[in-house]
Write a protein that holds these residues in place. Sequence first.
Motif, PDB file in Angstrom:
ATOM      1  N   ASN A 126       0.969  -1.299  -0.161  1.00  0.00           N
ATOM      2  CA  ASN A 126      -0.179  -0.133  -0.017  1.00  0.00           C
ATOM      3  C   ASN A 126       0.782   1.313   0.047  1.00  0.00           C
ATOM      4  OD1 ASN A 126      -3.160   0.523   0.996  1.00  0.00           O
ATOM      5  ND2 ASN A 126      -1.781   2.300   0.966  1.00  0.00           N
ATOM      6  N   VAL A 127       0.554   2.236  -0.968  1.00  0.00           N
ATOM      7  CA  VAL A 127       1.287   3.527  -1.072  1.00  0.00           C
ATOM      8  C   VAL A 127       0.576   4.527  -0.622  1.00  0.00           C
ATOM      9  CG1 VAL A 127       0.803   3.658  -3.462  1.00  0.00           C
ATOM     10  CG2 VAL A 127       2.947   4.887  -2.722  1.00  0.00           C
ATOM     11  N   PHE A 128       1.311   5.479   0.230  1.00  0.00           N
ATOM     12  CA  PHE A 128       0.556   6.634   0.807  1.00  0.00           C
ATOM     13  C   PHE A 128       1.441   7.570  -0.037  1.00  0.00           C
ATOM     14  CE2 PHE A 128      -0.597   3.650   4.271  1.00  0.00           C
ATOM     15  CZ  PHE A 128      -1.978   4.116   4.301  1.00  0.00           C
ATOM     16  N   MET A 129       0.795   8.585  -0.650  1.00  0.00           N
ATOM     17  CA  MET A 129       1.342   9.800  -1.364  1.00  0.00           C
ATOM     18  C   MET A 129       0.727  10.910  -0.509  1.00  0.00           C
ATOM     19  SD  MET A 129       0.894   8.293  -5.169  1.00  0.00           S
ATOM     20  CE  MET A 129      -0.721   7.546  -5.043  1.00  0.00           C
ATOM     21  N   LEU A 130       1.987  11.443  -0.131  1.00  0.00           N
ATOM     22  CA  LEU A 130       1.542  12.797   0.841  1.00  0.00           C
ATOM     23  C   LEU A 130       1.637  13.937  -0.112  1.00  0.00           C
ATOM     24  CD1 LEU A 130       3.614  11.465   3.964  1.00  0.00           C
ATOM     25  CD2 LEU A 130       1.196  11.482   3.682  1.00  0.00           C
ATOM     26  N   LEU A 131       0.764  14.828   0.038  1.00  0.00           N
ATOM     27  CA  LEU A 131       0.582  16.057  -0.955  1.00  0.00           C
ATOM     28  C   LEU A 131       0.715  17.336  -0.233  1.00  0.00           C
ATOM     29  CD1 LEU A 131      -2.449  14.580  -2.793  1.00  0.00           C
ATOM     30  CD2 LEU A 131      -0.163  14.176  -3.405  1.00  0.00           C
ATOM     31  N   GLY A 132       1.470  18.300  -0.630  1.00  0.00           N
ATOM     32  CA  GLY A 132       1.531  19.455  -0.344  1.00  0.00           C
ATOM     33  C   GLY A 132       2.396  19.741   1.149  1.00  0.00           C
ATOM     34  N   CYS A 133       3.111  18.950   1.119  1.00  0.00           N
ATOM     35  CA  CYS A 133       4.161  18.767   2.524  1.00  0.00           C
ATOM     36  C   CYS A 133       5.167  20.186   2.519  1.00  0.00           C
ATOM     37  CB  CYS A 133       4.755  17.701   2.981  1.00  0.00           C
ATOM     38  SG  CYS A 133       3.764  16.196   2.873  1.00  0.00           S
ATOM     39  N   THR A 134       4.938  20.694   3.811  1.00  0.00           N
ATOM     40  CA  THR A 134       6.038  22.015   4.126  1.00  0.00           C
ATOM     41  C   THR A 134       7.466  21.495   4.110  1.00  0.00           C
ATOM     42  OG1 THR A 134       5.738  22.041   6.541  1.00  0.00           O
ATOM     43  CG2 THR A 134       4.086  23.154   4.883  1.00  0.00           C
ATOM     44  N   ALA A 135       8.230  22.495   3.866  1.00  0.00           N
ATOM     45  CA  ALA A 135       9.658  22.249   4.111  1.00  0.00           C
ATOM     46  C   ALA A 135      10.011  21.861   5.466  1.00  0.00           C
ATOM     47  CB  ALA A 135      10.470  23.626   3.347  1.00  0.00           C
ATOM     48  N   GLU A 136       9.299  22.324   6.172  1.00  0.00           N
ATOM     49  CA  GLU A 136       9.530  21.735   7.874  1.00  0.00           C
ATOM     50  C   GLU A 136       9.019  20.351   8.245  1.00  0.00           C
ATOM     51  OE1 GLU A 136       8.003  24.544   6.590  1.00  0.00           O
ATOM     52  OE2 GLU A 136      10.003  25.732   7.100  1.00  0.00           O
ATOM     53  N   VAL A 178      16.237  18.473  -4.434  1.00  0.00           N
ATOM     54  CA  VAL A 178      17.123  19.020  -3.246  1.00  0.00           C
ATOM     55  C   VAL A 178      16.378  20.030  -2.529  1.00  0.00           C
ATOM     56  CG1 VAL A 178      19.200  18.387  -4.591  1.00  0.00           C
ATOM     57  CG2 VAL A 178      18.238  20.588  -4.751  1.00  0.00           C
ATOM     58  N   TYR A 179      16.823  20.139  -1.163  1.00  0.00           N
ATOM     59  CA  TYR A 179      15.920  20.834  -0.289  1.00  0.00           C
ATOM     60  C   TYR A 179      16.112  22.616  -0.929  1.00  0.00           C
ATOM     61  CZ  TYR A 179      15.393  17.341   3.272  1.00  0.00           C
ATOM     62  OH  TYR A 179      14.896  16.362   3.914  1.00  0.00           O
ATOM     63  N   GLY A 180      17.260  22.842  -1.570  1.00  0.00           N
ATOM     64  CA  GLY A 180      17.280  24.247  -1.989  1.00  0.00           C
ATOM     65  C   GLY A 180      16.255  24.847  -2.803  1.00  0.00           C
ATOM     66  N   SER A 181      15.558  23.845  -3.413  1.00  0.00           N
ATOM     67  CA  SER A 181      14.400  24.120  -4.445  1.00  0.00           C
ATOM     68  C   SER A 181      13.088  23.949  -3.899  1.00  0.00           C
ATOM     69  CB  SER A 181      14.512  23.453  -5.696  1.00  0.00           C
ATOM     70  OG  SER A 181      14.474  21.917  -5.572  1.00  0.00           O
ATOM     71  N   GLY A 182      12.962  23.717  -2.686  1.00  0.00           N
ATOM     72  CA  GLY A 182      11.798  23.537  -1.794  1.00  0.00           C
ATOM     73  C   GLY A 182      11.098  21.986  -1.881  1.00  0.00           C
ATOM     74  N   PRO A 183      10.274  21.718  -1.259  1.00  0.00           N
ATOM     75  CA  PRO A 183       9.766  20.392  -1.118  1.00  0.00           C
ATOM     76  C   PRO A 183       8.915  19.977  -2.487  1.00  0.00           C
ATOM     77  CG  PRO A 183       8.549  21.812   0.434  1.00  0.00           C
ATOM     78  CD  PRO A 183       9.455  22.593  -0.213  1.00  0.00           C
ATOM     79  N   PRO A 184       8.804  18.749  -2.768  1.00  0.00           N
ATOM     80  CA  PRO A 184       7.988  18.622  -3.758  1.00  0.00           C
ATOM     81  C   PRO A 184       6.459  18.417  -3.390  1.00  0.00           C
ATOM     82  CG  PRO A 184       8.671  16.302  -2.804  1.00  0.00           C
ATOM     83  CD  PRO A 184       9.295  17.467  -2.130  1.00  0.00           C
ATOM     84  N   ASP A 185       5.518  18.358  -4.246  1.00  0.00           N
ATOM     85  CA  ASP A 185       4.158  18.289  -4.103  1.00  0.00           C
ATOM     86  C   ASP A 185       3.710  17.100  -3.727  1.00  0.00           C
ATOM     87  OD1 ASP A 185       3.405  21.216  -4.513  1.00  0.00           O
ATOM     88  OD2 ASP A 185       3.057  20.961  -6.683  1.00  0.00           O
ATOM     89  N   CYS A 186       4.602  15.980  -3.931  1.00  0.00           N
ATOM     90  CA  CYS A 186       4.160  14.724  -3.857  1.00  0.00           C
ATOM     91  C   CYS A 186       5.194  13.899  -3.272  1.00  0.00           C
ATOM     92  CB  CYS A 186       3.511  13.981  -4.861  1.00  0.00           C
ATOM     93  SG  CYS A 186       3.116  12.294  -4.657  1.00  0.00           S
ATOM     94  N   CYS A 187       5.186  13.271  -2.035  1.00  0.00           N
ATOM     95  CA  CYS A 187       6.198  12.026  -1.554  1.00  0.00           C
ATOM     96  C   CYS A 187       5.424  10.950  -1.184  1.00  0.00           C
ATOM     97  CB  CYS A 187       6.607  12.922  -0.361  1.00  0.00           C
ATOM     98  SG  CYS A 187       7.962  11.747   0.441  1.00  0.00           S
ATOM     99  N   ALA A 188       5.756   9.904  -1.814  1.00  0.00           N
ATOM    100  CA  ALA A 188       5.322   8.546  -1.903  1.00  0.00           C
ATOM    101  C   ALA A 188       6.036   7.789  -0.421  1.00  0.00           C
ATOM    102  CB  ALA A 188       5.356   7.805  -3.130  1.00  0.00           C
ATOM    103  N   VAL A 189       5.239   7.201   0.292  1.00  0.00           N
ATOM    104  CA  VAL A 189       5.925   6.333   1.474  1.00  0.00           C
ATOM    105  C   VAL A 189       5.309   5.305   1.688  1.00  0.00           C
ATOM    106  CG1 VAL A 189       6.886   8.470   2.524  1.00  0.00           C
ATOM    107  CG2 VAL A 189       4.690   7.670   3.235  1.00  0.00           C
ATOM    108  N   SER A 190       5.837   4.269   2.384  1.00  0.00           N
ATOM    109  CA  SER A 190       5.197   3.177   2.796  1.00  0.00           C
ATOM    110  C   SER A 190       4.815   3.314   4.168  1.00  0.00           C
ATOM    111  CB  SER A 190       6.250   1.883   2.749  1.00  0.00           C
ATOM    112  OG  SER A 190       7.129   2.054   3.519  1.00  0.00           O
ATOM    113  N   PHE A 191       3.812   2.434   4.817  1.00  0.00           N
ATOM    114  CA  PHE A 191       3.292   2.929   6.294  1.00  0.00           C
ATOM    115  C   PHE A 191       4.512   2.402   7.065  1.00  0.00           C
ATOM    116  CE2 PHE A 191       1.237   1.884   9.991  1.00  0.00           C
ATOM    117  CZ  PHE A 191       0.465   3.004  10.388  1.00  0.00           C
TER     118      PHE A 191
END
Length: 309
Positions: A126-136, A178-191
């Motif tokens: 199961n993939v979780f795609m986290l959206l709009g996460c901040t740099a923090e 890379v962090y210098g350009s800001g976080p992506p709109d989507c980050c896929a992770v496993s639980f």
Amino acid sequence: MAHILTVVFFITTFQTLSVLHGVYSHGDAHKCRSYCGNLTVDYPFAIQSGCGHSGYRDLLFCINDVLMLHISSGSYRVLDIDYAYESLTLDDPHMSTCSSIVFGHRGNGFVVERWREPYLNPTADNVFMLLGCTAESPLFQGFPGKHLPCRNVSGMGCEEYYGCPGWDIIGPKKVRVVYGSGPPDCCAVSFEAIKAINLTKLSCQGYSSAYSLAPLRVDGPHGWSYGIRVKYSVEGDDSFCKACEATGGSCGYDVNDFSSLCMCGSWNSTSNCDSVHSASHRRTWSLMDALTGLVECIAIWKLSATLGL
């Protein structure tokens, strides 16, 4: 002759009631089985108090023929229970799909109570795609120069997900490395990588979830199965329940101390329905018990009167 017939009648009636009483008292293996809409709710789950496994108590609720699962992160509609593969398929109405991207912290994510963690977790595919996460976001801390733990899961990830039509409404995608350009709109992770999908703690605007139907392979995110696939298990040895059901009982638990019980009709056992009644769970007298005793007394009295005793 009339006296003899009377005695025969009472003895026959007594024997019949005794048989019925035996069936009644021995239990019903499906006493705890329930139905909600088109779904069957059976062990280890239940929607009646005291039924099923105690690890799944107060978890499922049938509301207007819709089966709902409630955990600390919110409520989810149960789409399917696969007892053979021990999994549930859940739907979060505020979760993003391929056709609709939902921001605004509206999704539930997925967080289970700590005491449920041994029994209930999303599957490895199961993939979780986290959206709009901040740099923090904690997602991006402690890994200089890389966005970890963002990665594909079971062949599904953000690179393909960016091709969904729902993104056309949102605008340009920020696929940065890379962090210098800001976080992506989507980050896929496993639980397994982060143990909880808590949008607030992760500083994310929304999420999507999809699961693999291996060995079936689909072409692109349009064909992914969106939802949360959860694996369930029964902690420890399940021999108690098997022995209970084999003797005609229903598996349940004591609502006071959550210990396992075998429900045997009008009484409960701490082992199975063939065992001697537990002193701590004494049988309760039923109407059938009373009728059986009454007929037995009358039959004996009649027999004694007939024989002149």
